[in-house]
Write a protein that holds these residues in place. Structure first.
Motif, PDB file in Angstrom:
ATOM      1  N   GLY A  55       0.799  -1.220   0.000  1.00 46.68           N
ATOM      2  CA  GLY A  55       0.000   0.000   0.000  1.00 46.68           C
ATOM      3  C   GLY A  55       0.830   1.267   0.000  1.00 46.68           C
ATOM      4  N   GLY A  56       2.141   1.117   0.008  1.00 47.48           N
ATOM      5  CA  GLY A  56       3.005   2.281   0.102  1.00 47.48           C
ATOM      6  C   GLY A  56       3.213   3.033  -1.195  1.00 47.48           C
ATOM      7  N   THR A  57       2.927   2.386  -2.322  1.00 48.17           N
ATOM      8  CA  THR A  57       3.084   3.026  -3.626  1.00 48.17           C
ATOM      9  C   THR A  57       1.764   2.979  -4.369  1.00 48.17           C
ATOM     10  N   ARG A  58       1.382   4.113  -4.934  1.00 49.40           N
ATOM     11  CA  ARG A  58       0.128   4.221  -5.680  1.00 49.40           C
ATOM     12  C   ARG A  58       0.391   4.971  -6.978  1.00 49.40           C
ATOM     13  N   ASP A  59      -0.382   4.611  -7.972  1.00 53.53           N
ATOM     14  CA  ASP A  59      -0.270   5.256  -9.275  1.00 53.53           C
ATOM     15  C   ASP A  59      -1.677   5.638  -9.723  1.00 53.53           C
ATOM     16  N   TYR A  60      -1.805   6.821 -10.328  1.00 48.73           N
ATOM     17  CA  TYR A  60      -3.112   7.294 -10.767  1.00 48.73           C
ATOM     18  C   TYR A  60      -3.041   7.807 -12.200  1.00 48.73           C
ATOM     19  N   ALA A  61      -4.093   7.546 -12.940  1.00 45.61           N
ATOM     20  CA  ALA A  61      -4.241   8.181 -14.237  1.00 45.61           C
ATOM     21  C   ALA A  61      -4.439   9.680 -14.020  1.00 45.61           C
ATOM     22  N   ASP A  62      -3.950  10.475 -14.954  1.00 46.21           N
ATOM     23  CA  ASP A  62      -4.065  11.922 -14.824  1.00 46.21           C
ATOM     24  C   ASP A  62      -5.524  12.365 -14.693  1.00 46.21           C
ATOM     25  N   SER A  63      -6.415  11.659 -15.340  1.00 44.50           N
ATOM     26  CA  SER A  63      -7.822  12.050 -15.357  1.00 44.50           C
ATOM     27  C   SER A  63      -8.493  11.936 -13.996  1.00 44.50           C
ATOM     28  N   VAL A  64      -7.908  11.178 -13.071  1.00 46.72           N
ATOM     29  CA  VAL A  64      -8.533  10.986 -11.762  1.00 46.72           C
ATOM     30  C   VAL A  64      -7.665  11.495 -10.614  1.00 46.72           C
ATOM     31  N   LYS A  65      -6.455  11.902 -10.913  1.00 44.67           N
ATOM     32  CA  LYS A  65      -5.526  12.333  -9.870  1.00 44.67           C
ATOM     33  C   LYS A  65      -6.115  13.513  -9.100  1.00 44.67           C
ATOM     34  N   GLY A  66      -6.067  13.414  -7.783  1.00 45.10           N
ATOM     35  CA  GLY A  66      -6.619  14.452  -6.933  1.00 45.10           C
ATOM     36  C   GLY A  66      -8.083  14.267  -6.600  1.00 45.10           C
ATOM     37  N   ARG A  67      -8.758  13.366  -7.295  1.00 46.98           N
ATOM     38  CA  ARG A  67     -10.183  13.107  -7.042  1.00 46.98           C
ATOM     39  C   ARG A  67     -10.426  11.692  -6.510  1.00 46.98           C
TER      40      ARG A  67
END
Length: 124
Positions: A55-67
């Motif tokens: 759980g220490g590393t996460r990756d997000y698509a730009d379209s959902v980052k911050g949401r």
């Protein structure tokens, strides 16, 4: 082998929130990299987010980052997707996926195990 079952989808107004859950069977859940993908009608399946075994590393698509926020509870064999500030373009079937590896790929072909999907519909 792991079996995945998603829940928590539904209909929500734009700006609203939903939390998806993905329950995994088996005793080795903590060994799996977990991810969420989504597929809208007429479109290809796309990467949303992934999380490492600890759980220490996460990756997000730009379209959902911050949401959107992905998290996991290895004691409960469950991964979550908290979705805030939802937009109509987030409407899709959301799939939980797993792979036995330390890397966090964004391609669906890299994940061996999939849930059946849960529908998320965001109205404007």
């Amino acid at each position: 082998q792991v079996q995945l079952v998603e829940s928590g989808g539904g209909l929500v107004q734009a700006g609203g929130s939903l939390r998806l859950s993905c329950a995994a069977s088996g005793r080795t859940f903590s060994s799996y990299v977990m991810a969420w993908f989504r597929q809208a009608p007429g479109k290809e399946r796309e990467f949303v987010t992934s999380i490492s075994v600890s759980g220490g590393t996460r990756d997000y698509a730009d379209s959902v980052k911050g949401r959107f926020t992905i998290s996991r509870d290895n004691a409960k064999n469950t991964v979550y997707l908290q979705m805030n500030s939802l937009k109509p373009e987030d409407t899709a079937v959301y799939y939980c996926a797993a792979r036995m590896s330390g890397v966090l790929p964004r391609t669906s072909a890299a994940y061996a195990f999939w849930g059946q999907g849960t529908q998320v519909t965001v109205s404007s």
